[in-house]
Design a protein around this motif. Structure first.
Motif, PDB file in Angstrom:
ATOM      1  N   THR A   1      -2.671  -4.072   3.907  1.00 16.46           N
ATOM      2  CA  THR A   1      -3.411  -5.088   3.163  1.00 16.46           C
ATOM      3  C   THR A   1      -2.841  -6.463   3.479  1.00 16.46           C
ATOM      4  O   THR A   1      -1.664  -6.592   3.831  1.00 16.46           O
ATOM      5  CB  THR A   1      -3.323  -4.845   1.652  1.00 16.46           C
TER       6      THR A   1
ATOM      7  N   SER B   1     -13.043  -6.967   1.065  1.00 10.73           N
ATOM      8  CA  SER B   1     -12.999  -6.717  -0.377  1.00 10.73           C
ATOM      9  C   SER B   1     -14.392  -6.643  -1.003  1.00 10.73           C
ATOM     10  O   SER B   1     -14.563  -6.050  -2.064  1.00 10.73           O
ATOM     11  CB  SER B   1     -12.177  -7.800  -1.081  1.00 10.73           C
TER      12      SER B   1
ATOM     13  N   TYR C   1      -2.993   0.165  -3.766  1.00  8.31           N
ATOM     14  CA  TYR C   1      -2.296  -1.095  -3.585  1.00  8.31           C
ATOM     15  C   TYR C   1      -2.188  -1.798  -4.930  1.00  8.31           C
ATOM     16  O   TYR C   1      -2.809  -1.385  -5.917  1.00  8.31           O
ATOM     17  CB  TYR C   1      -3.003  -1.972  -2.544  1.00  8.31           C
TER      18      TYR C   1
ATOM     19  N   ILE D   1      -6.765  -8.293  -2.857  1.00  2.00           N
ATOM     20  CA  ILE D   1      -6.735  -8.367  -1.398  1.00  2.00           C
ATOM     21  C   ILE D   1      -7.992  -9.049  -0.864  1.00  2.00           C
ATOM     22  O   ILE D   1      -9.003  -9.133  -1.554  1.00  2.00           O
ATOM     23  CB  ILE D   1      -6.630  -6.966  -0.755  1.00  2.00           C
TER      24      ILE D   1
ATOM     25  N   GLY E   1       0.818  -1.199   0.000  1.00  2.00           N
ATOM     26  CA  GLY E   1       0.000   0.000   0.000  1.00  2.00           C
ATOM     27  C   GLY E   1       0.858   1.257   0.000  1.00  2.00           C
ATOM     28  O   GLY E   1       1.931   1.297   0.577  1.00  2.00           O
TER      29      GLY E   1
ATOM     30  N   THR F   1     -12.176  -1.703  -5.366  1.00  2.00           N
ATOM     31  CA  THR F   1     -11.278  -2.788  -5.771  1.00  2.00           C
ATOM     32  C   THR F   1     -10.930  -2.712  -7.253  1.00  2.00           C
ATOM     33  O   THR F   1      -9.885  -3.207  -7.661  1.00  2.00           O
ATOM     34  CB  THR F   1     -11.883  -4.159  -5.447  1.00  2.00           C
TER      35      THR F   1
ATOM     36  N   LEU G   1      -8.700  -4.665   3.676  1.00  2.00           N
ATOM     37  CA  LEU G   1      -7.775  -3.541   3.855  1.00  2.00           C
ATOM     38  C   LEU G   1      -8.053  -2.947   5.226  1.00  2.00           C
ATOM     39  O   LEU G   1      -9.214  -2.814   5.633  1.00  2.00           O
ATOM     40  CB  LEU G   1      -7.984  -2.500   2.748  1.00  2.00           C
TER      41      LEU G   1
END
Lengths: 113, 115
Positions: free
Chosen positions: B91, B51, B25, B29, B4, B67, B32
């Protein structure tokens, strides 16, 4: 409340000394972590452990080793301290799994002269 | 390597104003997280967003996650002097070992709130 304690807040050691940093957590967490924090670089993972006697290298393991003989205690060892290991060292613990937060200790500011 | 990256690196605002910081990022993932660090102290967890979530609130904190753009934002509303701290996004580092709980942290955003 989860409590993570570190053995020292400030530590001054000489080049070549063997240094032990201890971390203890009281919440029966499986995971424990050691990070170092340097200005502008954020937190970098040195080692982590997901169970007693289990360990995995992080991003910067060189010059460090770890020991986890009991679930609540995770030690970071600098075998032969060098000036480039002067840093803030942070210990953390968490339950095992991706969706759990990490709980941090207050940090140890290590100076190697 | 850092997963990140926060933006901006530093932010200075007055009490009562809102503070917004962003995190980008690189890889997929599971979740977060945002953490706060007061000067010389350990990090404190603020909020976790999964996510499959797009927005989450906690008190004066609002976190969004996109995302598709691989980015998140943290908004602190009606800031106070006590919000002066560094803020980090984190993350989960490895999708294949997600049960281990490793995190990768960004370099942080330093926020100063002046009275």
């Amino acid at each position: 409340d989860v409590k993570v304690t570190q053995s020292s807040r400030y530590l001054v050691k000489r080049t070549g000394e063997k240094v032990f940093l201890e971390c203890v957590q009281d919440m029966d967490h499986e995971n424990m972590f050691w990070y170092r924090q340097d200005p502008g670089l954020g937190l970098r993972l040195i080692y982590f452990s997901y169970d007693v006697k289990m360990k995995e290298k992080g991003d910067i393991p060189e010059g460090y080793s770890v020991s986890r003989e009991k679930k609540e205690r995770f030690s970071l060892i600098l075998e032969s301290a060098s000036t480039n290991q002067t840093s803030m060292y942070l210990c953390a613990s968490s339950l095992r799994g991706a969706t759990y937060e990490q709980y941090f200790g207050p940090g140890t500011r290590l100076t190697v002269t | 390597s850092q997963q990140g990256e926060e933006d901006p690196q530093a932010l200075s605002i007055q009490e009562g104003e809102n503070a917004t910081m962003n995190c980008s990022y690189k890889t997929s993932i599971n979740n977060l997280q945002w953490y706060r660090q007061n000067s010389g102290r350990g990090l404190v967890h603020l909020i976790l967003i999964r996510s499959n979530e797009r927005e989450k609130h906690s008190g004066r904190l609002r976190v969004t996650l996109d995302t598709s753009k691989k980015s998140s934002s943290l908004l602190i509303t009606a800031s106070r002097a006590a919000d002066t701290a560094s803020y980090f996004c984190a993350t989960d580092a490895d999708m294949t070992t997600d049960s281990w709980g490793k995190l990768q942290f960004g370099a942080g955003t330093q926020v100063v709130v002046t009275p």
